[in-house]
Design a protein around this motif. Structure first.
Motif, PDB file in Angstrom:
ATOM      1  N   TRP A   1      -7.213  13.821   2.599  1.00 13.84           N
ATOM      2  CA  TRP A   1      -8.215  12.830   2.194  1.00 13.84           C
ATOM      3  C   TRP A   1      -7.614  11.858   1.186  1.00 13.84           C
ATOM      4  O   TRP A   1      -7.850  10.663   1.248  1.00 13.84           O
ATOM      5  CB  TRP A   1      -9.452  13.512   1.585  1.00 13.84           C
TER       6      TRP A   1
ATOM      7  N   GLU B   1      -5.464   9.476   2.995  1.00 17.63           N
ATOM      8  CA  GLU B   1      -6.264   8.543   3.798  1.00 17.63           C
ATOM      9  C   GLU B   1      -6.842   7.442   2.905  1.00 17.63           C
ATOM     10  O   GLU B   1      -6.803   6.271   3.260  1.00 17.63           O
ATOM     11  CB  GLU B   1      -7.389   9.298   4.524  1.00 17.63           C
ATOM     12  N   SER B   2      -7.332   7.846   1.712  1.00 16.12           N
ATOM     13  CA  SER B   2      -7.902   6.803   0.851  1.00 16.12           C
ATOM     14  C   SER B   2      -6.800   5.906   0.283  1.00 16.12           C
ATOM     15  O   SER B   2      -7.005   4.707   0.120  1.00 16.12           O
ATOM     16  CB  SER B   2      -8.805   7.374  -0.246  1.00 16.12           C
TER      17      SER B   2
ATOM     18  N   MET C   1      -4.129   5.000   1.914  1.00 18.37           N
ATOM     19  CA  MET C   1      -3.735   4.080   2.978  1.00 18.37           C
ATOM     20  C   MET C   1      -4.753   2.951   3.167  1.00 18.37           C
ATOM     21  O   MET C   1      -4.444   1.925   3.731  1.00 18.37           O
ATOM     22  CB  MET C   1      -3.519   4.844   4.288  1.00 18.37           C
ATOM     23  N   LYS C   2      -6.004   3.217   2.685  1.00 21.40           N
ATOM     24  CA  LYS C   2      -7.051   2.192   2.832  1.00 21.40           C
ATOM     25  C   LYS C   2      -6.996   1.163   1.688  1.00 21.40           C
ATOM     26  O   LYS C   2      -7.727   0.173   1.711  1.00 21.40           O
ATOM     27  CB  LYS C   2      -8.424   2.859   2.851  1.00 21.40           C
ATOM     28  N   LEU C   3      -6.150   1.434   0.678  1.00 25.15           N
ATOM     29  CA  LEU C   3      -6.104   0.528  -0.483  1.00 25.15           C
ATOM     30  C   LEU C   3      -5.574  -0.851  -0.092  1.00 25.15           C
ATOM     31  O   LEU C   3      -4.783  -0.983   0.852  1.00 25.15           O
ATOM     32  CB  LEU C   3      -5.195   1.113  -1.579  1.00 25.15           C
ATOM     33  N   SER C   4      -5.982  -1.843  -0.838  1.00 27.03           N
ATOM     34  CA  SER C   4      -5.537  -3.213  -0.525  1.00 27.03           C
ATOM     35  C   SER C   4      -4.082  -3.394  -0.967  1.00 27.03           C
ATOM     36  O   SER C   4      -3.523  -2.548  -1.669  1.00 27.03           O
ATOM     37  CB  SER C   4      -6.422  -4.203  -1.265  1.00 27.03           C
ATOM     38  N   GLN C   5      -3.499  -4.566  -0.555  1.00 32.33           N
ATOM     39  CA  GLN C   5      -2.078  -4.824  -0.853  1.00 32.33           C
ATOM     40  C   GLN C   5      -1.777  -4.875  -2.352  1.00 32.33           C
ATOM     41  O   GLN C   5      -0.718  -4.440  -2.791  1.00 32.33           O
ATOM     42  CB  GLN C   5      -1.659  -6.128  -0.224  1.00 32.33           C
TER      43      GLN C   5
ATOM     44  N   ARG D   1       3.826   1.978   1.458  1.00 30.26           N
ATOM     45  CA  ARG D   1       2.946   2.315   2.588  1.00 30.26           C
ATOM     46  C   ARG D   1       3.607   3.242   3.638  1.00 30.26           C
ATOM     47  O   ARG D   1       3.044   4.293   3.975  1.00 30.26           O
ATOM     48  CB  ARG D   1       2.486   1.021   3.263  1.00 30.26           C
TER      49      ARG D   1
ATOM     50  N   LYS E   1       2.559   7.020   4.834  1.00 30.18           N
ATOM     51  CA  LYS E   1       2.272   7.321   6.246  1.00 30.18           C
ATOM     52  C   LYS E   1       3.094   8.549   6.694  1.00 30.18           C
ATOM     53  O   LYS E   1       2.593   9.429   7.401  1.00 30.18           O
ATOM     54  CB  LYS E   1       2.642   6.083   7.095  1.00 30.18           C
TER      55      LYS E   1
ATOM     56  N   TYR F   1       1.584  11.539   5.257  1.00 28.99           N
ATOM     57  CA  TYR F   1       0.333  11.809   5.973  1.00 28.99           C
ATOM     58  C   TYR F   1       0.641  12.539   7.295  1.00 28.99           C
ATOM     59  O   TYR F   1       0.015  13.544   7.629  1.00 28.99           O
ATOM     60  CB  TYR F   1      -0.371  10.465   6.225  1.00 28.99           C
TER      61      TYR F   1
END
Ligand code: ADP
Length: 430
Positions: A219, A222-223, A225-229, A237, A241, A244
């Motif tokens: 989790w 996953e959060s 990877m959702k972060l902005s640049q 990144r 990955k 992950y």
């Protein structure tokens, strides 16, 4: 007065030798006359014959000694080894049981000689279900597995009603090219089972403990990877990955270990619902899309015309079985390969059959007998970069046996593999 018959000299000379030979005594030599006469070749011929017979007798005596020596050796091995050994004739009647076998079964010779093995020694499953005699003609584990007994330890029951888990090896006995019976070697595997139980308990506890932290890591990643640049630099990144993906591999390993320990404890909880197997396969293929794309493997699904593709089974467990077979087909395909999943309804046997076909690495001939064993990986993949645990097919086979389905495969190294799976399609009339 009777006239004396004059015997020819050759008869007089050879008679004692023939008389002795007729009683099995070949020790006498021919007395060859010194003077030339027309019977000399006969005398010499008889002497040569006697010499050849003596040689043959000596050879036979030697062979006899060798055979008795060998027999003595075999007999003392049979009586001193720790495994039970029983020989049966063609009717399955006990002809010999070694002392270790007598001790294991608590039998003395008067109680078993001349009796049928299947009557003298009952065989049963873990739950005490007696295995009928027609299912155990040769106590062959292969025969049991086809009847769905695999994964279920088998027990011999003793005369005093106690029992022990057993493993057997069976070989046919031949005499002059004809089968004359069977020899069964059997062993008490209580200790191995205890150790296996300890190992299973340890694995199951370890896997349980690992599940929560691994899911939390998933989790978190996953959060991330959702972060902005601005919040997560681009360079980091791919590393996240990677983490992950490795975390997903660990989660699937932990899940496999938990399935295996549930399966070995026979704790399969099937909740039956009606679902469409074709739809399940489509979902699985979608889940595995990334893996297929990475290897540029095309996955096709084909349904044989007129096949109803519903099953009334545990959807999650069937999904687990199909996912293992399909993900293996993709994983062990070559780049740019093709995987075909075909579904075919066998209305006669009320089964839904699947074929998962790939044109990949295949399974080496020598590995084929071991492919369903726990933690086994083929010799052609274990040193490759392809990750795996060797647990997937064990899980598949255990579920299929539990459901009394059918599972088999054909494979050629370097050419590809096809797994055939048939599941019971019992849909209750409503
Ligand atoms: P793994 O996690 O190693 O894939 P499995 O239990 O699923 O474990 O499979 C056991 C072994 O069987 C694999 O390691 C591989 O050697 C062989 N195998 C299974 N499926 C295939 C296939 N489709 N093609 C080639 N080899 C296969």
């Amino acid at each position: 007065m009777a006239q004396a018959i004059n015997q020819p000299q050759v008869v007089v000379d050879l008679y004692p030798l023939f008389a002795a030979a007729s009683l099995g005594d070949f020790s006498k030599d021919v007395n060859i006359p010194q003077q030339e006469n027309e019977f000399i070749p006969l005398y010499v011929g008889v002497q040569v014959m006697v010499d050849v017979i003596r040689e043959k007798i000596a050879e036979l005596e030697q062979a006899n000694r060798d055979v008795s020596l060998q027999l003595n050796k075999t007999f003392s091995q049979l009586t001193s080894i720790g495994e039970g050994i029983v020989t049966l004739d063609e009717e399955g009647v006990i002809r010999f049981l070694n002392p270790a076998g007598e001790k294991l079964l608590g039998l003395s010779d008067g109680e078993y000689l001349g009796r049928k093995w299947v009557d003298a020694v009952p065989l049963e499953t873990e739950t005490g279900e007696v295995i009928e005699s027609q299912l155990r003609p040769f106590e062959d584990s292969a025969a049991f597995s086809s009847e769905g007994f695999i994964g279920n330890h088998l027990y011999y029951r003793r005369k005093d009603e106690s029992r022990f888990p057993v493993t057997t090896t069976v070989s046919p006995l031949f005499f002059e090219g004809n089968r004359t019976g069977h020899i069964i070697a059997f062993r008490d595997i209580s200790r191995e089972l205890q150790l296996e139980q300890l190992k299973d308990d340890f694995l199951s506890i370890a896997a349980h403990e690992l599940r929560t932290p691994l899911s939390t890591m998933r989790w978190t990643m996953e959060s991330l990877m959702k972060l902005s640049q601005e919040d997560l630099p681009e360079a980091v990144r791919p590393k996240i990955k990677d983490l992950y993906n490795n975390n997903l591999i660990l989660i699937s390993l932990v899940n496999d270990i938990l399935s295996v320990s549930r399966l070995s404890e026979q704790k399969i909880e099937d909740s039956k619902i009606i679902f469409d197997a074709k739809e399940s396969i489509e979902e699985i293929v979608k889940e595995l899309e990334m893996d297929a794309q990475q290897k540029k493997v095309q996955v096709k699904i084909e349904v044989k015309e007129g096949s109803a593709t519903q099953l009334q089974m545990d959807k999650r467990h069937v999904g687990q079985v199909l996912r293992n077979l399909i993900s293996n087909a993709i994983k062990y395909s070559f780049e740019n390969g093709e995987v075909l999943i075909s579904i075919n309804q066998d209305t006669q046997n009320r089964q839904l059959c699947f074929e998962v076909i790939d044109k990949g690495m295949g399974i080496p001939q020598a590995d084929k007998p071991h492919i369903y064993k726990r933690f086994f990986r083929g010799s052609n993949v274990s040193n490759s970069q392809i990750l795996g645990t060797g647990l997937g097919l064990f899980v598949v086979k255990s579920y299929v046996d539990h459901w009394r389905g059918r599972l088999s495969f054909t494979s050629e190294e370097g050419k590809g593999t096809t797994f055939h799976l048939c599941l019971p399609q019992k849909i209750d009339a409503t």
